[in-house]
Design a protein around this motif. Structure first.
Motif, mmCIF file in Angstrom:
data_model
loop_
_atom_site.group_PDB
_atom_site.id
_atom_site.type_symbol
_atom_site.label_atom_id
_atom_site.label_comp_id
_atom_site.label_asym_id
_atom_site.label_seq_id
_atom_site.Cartn_x
_atom_site.Cartn_y
_atom_site.Cartn_z
ATOM 1 N N GLY A 1 0.743 -1.237 -0.164
ATOM 2 C CA GLY A 1 -0.018 -0.088 0.167
ATOM 3 C C GLY A 1 0.854 1.429 -0.142
ATOM 4 O O GLY A 1 0.442 2.110 -0.861
ATOM 5 N N VAL A 2 2.044 1.141 0.700
ATOM 6 C CA VAL A 2 2.666 2.337 0.676
ATOM 7 C C VAL A 2 3.439 2.559 -0.605
ATOM 8 O O VAL A 2 3.501 3.838 -1.076
ATOM 9 N N GLY A 3 3.848 1.613 -1.171
ATOM 10 C CA GLY A 3 4.369 1.577 -2.438
ATOM 11 C C GLY A 3 3.468 2.228 -3.597
ATOM 12 O O GLY A 3 3.734 3.002 -4.340
ATOM 13 N N LEU A 4 2.541 1.629 -3.637
ATOM 14 C CA LEU A 4 1.420 2.051 -4.439
ATOM 15 C C LEU A 4 0.922 3.395 -4.198
ATOM 16 O O LEU A 4 0.829 4.263 -5.245
ATOM 17 N N ALA A 5 0.813 3.739 -3.157
ATOM 18 C CA ALA A 5 0.247 5.158 -2.949
ATOM 19 C C ALA A 5 1.304 6.099 -3.245
ATOM 20 O O ALA A 5 0.952 7.296 -3.627
ATOM 21 N N SER A 6 2.601 5.900 -2.688
ATOM 22 C CA SER A 6 3.638 6.950 -3.104
ATOM 23 C C SER A 6 3.865 7.154 -4.549
ATOM 24 O O SER A 6 4.432 8.024 -4.918
ATOM 25 N N THR A 7 3.593 6.198 -5.393
ATOM 26 C CA THR A 7 3.861 6.242 -6.833
ATOM 27 C C THR A 7 2.536 6.593 -7.688
ATOM 28 O O THR A 7 2.957 7.202 -8.650
ATOM 29 N N MET A 8 1.376 6.140 -7.164
ATOM 30 C CA MET A 8 0.406 6.210 -8.180
ATOM 31 C C MET A 8 -0.582 7.334 -7.758
ATOM 32 O O MET A 8 -1.200 7.863 -8.527
ATOM 33 N N LEU A 9 -0.677 7.725 -6.671
ATOM 34 C CA LEU A 9 -1.444 8.894 -6.225
ATOM 35 C C LEU A 9 -0.981 10.323 -6.532
ATOM 36 O O LEU A 9 0.324 10.417 -5.910
ATOM 37 N N ASN A 10 -1.792 11.195 -6.967
ATOM 38 C CA ASN A 10 -0.950 12.519 -7.143
ATOM 39 C C ASN A 10 -1.512 13.115 -6.141
ATOM 40 O O ASN A 10 -0.813 14.589 -6.272
ATOM 41 N N ARG B 1 -1.362 14.536 -2.310
ATOM 42 C CA ARG B 1 -0.450 14.391 -1.320
ATOM 43 C C ARG B 1 -1.537 14.036 -0.015
ATOM 44 O O ARG B 1 -0.935 13.356 0.681
ATOM 45 N N TRP B 2 -2.719 14.468 -0.064
ATOM 46 C CA TRP B 2 -3.615 14.234 0.941
ATOM 47 C C TRP B 2 -4.204 12.889 0.954
ATOM 48 O O TRP B 2 -4.073 12.075 2.127
ATOM 49 N N LYS B 3 -4.202 12.191 -0.323
ATOM 50 C CA LYS B 3 -4.517 11.129 -0.329
ATOM 51 C C LYS B 3 -3.388 10.074 -0.001
ATOM 52 O O LYS B 3 -3.457 8.828 0.653
ATOM 53 N N GLN B 4 -2.151 10.451 -0.385
ATOM 54 C CA GLN B 4 -0.975 9.520 0.226
ATOM 55 C C GLN B 4 -0.883 9.525 1.536
ATOM 56 O O GLN B 4 -0.866 8.625 2.243
ATOM 57 N N VAL B 5 -1.267 10.691 2.331
ATOM 58 C CA VAL B 5 -1.286 10.689 3.747
ATOM 59 C C VAL B 5 -2.203 10.014 4.497
ATOM 60 O O VAL B 5 -1.836 8.848 5.434
ATOM 61 N N VAL B 6 -3.627 10.074 3.980
ATOM 62 C CA VAL B 6 -4.606 8.970 4.326
ATOM 63 C C VAL B 6 -4.221 7.317 4.393
ATOM 64 O O VAL B 6 -4.270 6.586 5.202
ATOM 65 N N ILE B 7 -3.738 7.156 3.015
ATOM 66 C CA ILE B 7 -3.385 5.590 2.809
ATOM 67 C C ILE B 7 -2.197 5.300 3.527
ATOM 68 O O ILE B 7 -2.302 4.330 4.189
ATOM 69 N N MET B 8 -1.193 6.029 3.374
ATOM 70 C CA MET B 8 0.162 5.708 3.990
ATOM 71 C C MET B 8 0.172 5.863 5.277
ATOM 72 O O MET B 8 0.702 4.895 6.218
ATOM 73 N N ASP B 9 -0.118 6.845 6.074
ATOM 74 C CA ASP B 9 -0.166 7.045 7.343
ATOM 75 C C ASP B 9 -1.279 6.471 8.307
ATOM 76 O O ASP B 9 -1.025 5.916 9.323
ATOM 77 N N GLN C 1 10.964 -5.821 1.186
ATOM 78 C CA GLN C 1 11.800 -4.964 0.350
ATOM 79 C C GLN C 1 11.664 -5.550 -1.092
ATOM 80 O O GLN C 1 11.679 -4.560 -1.740
ATOM 81 N N ALA C 2 11.594 -6.607 -1.297
ATOM 82 C CA ALA C 2 11.096 -7.272 -2.830
ATOM 83 C C ALA C 2 9.912 -6.412 -3.357
ATOM 84 O O ALA C 2 9.879 -6.047 -4.508
ATOM 85 N N VAL C 3 9.011 -6.337 -2.525
ATOM 86 C CA VAL C 3 7.700 -5.931 -2.950
ATOM 87 C C VAL C 3 7.845 -4.506 -3.423
ATOM 88 O O VAL C 3 7.391 -4.030 -4.403
ATOM 89 N N LEU C 4 8.546 -3.774 -2.514
ATOM 90 C CA LEU C 4 8.688 -2.172 -2.385
ATOM 91 C C LEU C 4 9.600 -1.999 -3.879
ATOM 92 O O LEU C 4 9.449 -1.145 -4.760
ATOM 93 N N LEU D 1 8.607 0.210 -7.378
ATOM 94 C CA LEU D 1 9.340 1.209 -7.652
ATOM 95 C C LEU D 1 9.978 1.224 -8.931
ATOM 96 O O LEU D 1 10.238 1.951 -9.704
ATOM 97 N N THR D 2 10.341 -0.087 -9.205
ATOM 98 C CA THR D 2 11.230 -0.331 -10.445
ATOM 99 C C THR D 2 10.025 -0.345 -11.642
ATOM 100 O O THR D 2 10.300 0.264 -12.773
ATOM 101 N N ALA D 3 9.001 -0.657 -11.356
ATOM 102 C CA ALA D 3 7.828 -0.733 -12.498
ATOM 103 C C ALA D 3 7.460 0.556 -12.686
ATOM 104 O O ALA D 3 6.980 1.189 -13.853
ATOM 105 N N TYR D 4 7.324 1.553 -11.630
ATOM 106 C CA TYR D 4 7.101 3.082 -11.896
ATOM 107 C C TYR D 4 8.354 3.781 -12.570
ATOM 108 O O TYR D 4 7.562 4.732 -13.205
ATOM 109 N N LEU D 5 9.462 3.278 -12.602
ATOM 110 C CA LEU D 5 10.340 4.059 -13.224
ATOM 111 C C LEU D 5 10.273 3.853 -14.716
ATOM 112 O O LEU D 5 10.460 4.543 -15.415
#
Length: 119
Positions: A53-62, A64-72, A108-111, A115-119
């Motif tokens: 969830g942290v990986g997807l939220a940090s890369t796919m959500l544009n 910042r507020w949605k990132q905070v709700v999901i990640m935190d 670590q492998a999931v993250l 991140l590799t797919a996002y780049l």
């Protein structure tokens, strides 16, 4: 005394709601998947889903507020360092190394994959 605007007031409730959802999901996974003398799969899956969830939220959500709700909110309460450390402490040495190493490497492998797919 801190004065919040009405918008900030409701934002804090959104984080709290997401955190409650993450807490109940973590409890459900631990209750049904962790065995007394078995492998703590519920905590492993809970931490893995939170990492995902942290990986997807940090890369796919544009937003910042949605990132905070999901990640935190959601992922912060879904992942659980206290249960992880408790299960490491309660396991015998060989099983603790297996569980700890598997948990760290898997997350670590999931993250890294996200991140590799996002780049």
């Amino acid at each position: 005394c801190v004065v919040y605007s009405e918008n900030e007031y409701w934002k804090s409730w959104e984080i709290l709601g997401a955190a409650v959802l993450g807490t109940y999901l973590r409890w459900f996974l631990a209750s049904y998947l962790n065995k007394k003398d078995g492998f703590p799969a519920g905590t492993l899956i809970s931490n893995g889903v939170a990492c995902l969830g942290v990986g997807l939220a940090s890369t796919m959500l544009n937003s910042r507020w949605k990132q905070v709700v999901i990640m935190d909110g959601l992922c912060g309460s879904l992942s659980t360092m206290s249960s992880f450390v408790h299960e490491l402490h309660m396991a015998d040495t060989d099983r603790a190394y297996l569980y700890g190493g598997l948990s760290i490497l898997l997350n670590q492998a999931v993250l890294a994959a996200i991140l590799t797919a996002y780049l």
